[in-house]
Design a protein around this motif. Sequence first.
Motif, PDB file in Angstrom:
ATOM      1  N   ARG A  51      61.778 133.986 130.342  1.00 20.17           N
ATOM      2  CA  ARG A  51      61.071 135.107 129.828  1.00 20.17           C
ATOM      3  C   ARG A  51      61.623 136.301 130.135  1.00 20.17           C
ATOM      4  O   ARG A  51      61.817 137.169 128.965  1.00 20.17           O
ATOM      5  N   SER A  52      62.241 136.585 131.101  1.00 20.69           N
ATOM      6  CA  SER A  52      62.899 137.775 131.395  1.00 20.69           C
ATOM      7  C   SER A  52      64.240 138.116 130.768  1.00 20.69           C
ATOM      8  O   SER A  52      64.424 139.135 130.120  1.00 20.69           O
ATOM      9  N   TYR A  53      64.876 136.979 130.551  1.00 21.17           N
ATOM     10  CA  TYR A  53      66.123 137.227 129.855  1.00 21.17           C
ATOM     11  C   TYR A  53      65.865 136.998 128.332  1.00 21.17           C
ATOM     12  O   TYR A  53      66.565 137.864 127.625  1.00 21.17           O
ATOM     13  N   GLY A  54      64.807 136.477 127.728  1.00 22.41           N
ATOM     14  CA  GLY A  54      64.511 136.638 126.297  1.00 22.41           C
ATOM     15  C   GLY A  54      64.075 138.057 125.952  1.00 22.41           C
ATOM     16  O   GLY A  54      64.558 138.573 125.047  1.00 22.41           O
ATOM     17  N   ARG A  55      63.555 138.491 126.902  1.00 21.14           N
ATOM     18  CA  ARG A  55      62.941 139.992 126.681  1.00 21.14           C
ATOM     19  C   ARG A  55      64.242 140.731 126.576  1.00 21.14           C
ATOM     20  O   ARG A  55      64.475 141.774 125.851  1.00 21.14           O
ATOM     21  N   ALA A  56      65.214 140.732 127.509  1.00 22.22           N
ATOM     22  CA  ALA A  56      66.276 141.627 127.619  1.00 22.22           C
ATOM     23  C   ALA A  56      67.234 141.188 126.295  1.00 22.22           C
ATOM     24  O   ALA A  56      67.754 142.319 125.715  1.00 22.22           O
ATOM     25  N   TRP A  57      67.223 140.086 125.887  1.00 20.74           N
ATOM     26  CA  TRP A  57      68.129 139.699 124.637  1.00 20.74           C
ATOM     27  C   TRP A  57      67.252 140.541 123.498  1.00 20.74           C
ATOM     28  O   TRP A  57      68.037 141.055 122.632  1.00 20.74           O
ATOM     29  N   LEU A  58      66.057 140.445 123.229  1.00 18.32           N
ATOM     30  CA  LEU A  58      65.170 141.094 122.121  1.00 18.32           C
ATOM     31  C   LEU A  58      65.420 142.733 122.339  1.00 18.32           C
ATOM     32  O   LEU A  58      65.375 143.180 121.264  1.00 18.32           O
ATOM     33  N   GLN A  59      65.540 143.152 123.440  1.00 21.18           N
ATOM     34  CA  GLN A  59      65.728 144.773 123.728  1.00 21.18           C
ATOM     35  C   GLN A  59      67.030 145.233 122.975  1.00 21.18           C
ATOM     36  O   GLN A  59      67.072 146.339 122.753  1.00 21.18           O
ATOM     37  N   VAL A  60      68.092 144.350 123.040  1.00 22.92           N
ATOM     38  CA  VAL A  60      69.143 144.714 122.524  1.00 22.92           C
ATOM     39  C   VAL A  60      69.569 144.422 120.965  1.00 22.92           C
ATOM     40  O   VAL A  60      70.562 144.450 120.348  1.00 22.92           O
TER      41      VAL A  60
END
Length: 85
Positions: A51-60
Amino acid sequence: MPAELIDGAAVSARVRAEVSAEVATLRASGLVPRLAVVLIGDDPASAVYVRSYGRAWLQVGMAEDTILLRATTSKEDLMTLLDTL
């Protein structure tokens, strides 16, 4: 060589800004960078990590797909999925 203090938050912000700019360029040309994560089983710690990686990818600006598989998924089925991805 003396130790050097690195500002992790500043480095992270700089890298995210660079990646965001590159993603925007790709999107402008019609390409949408995508992260596909395959999570096998139901380990709560792994789910938090994904989930944390997914959020980071969505942020960029990247797209993100999380594919959840049962712990009993065969190697054959996993390899087929990976080939598809």
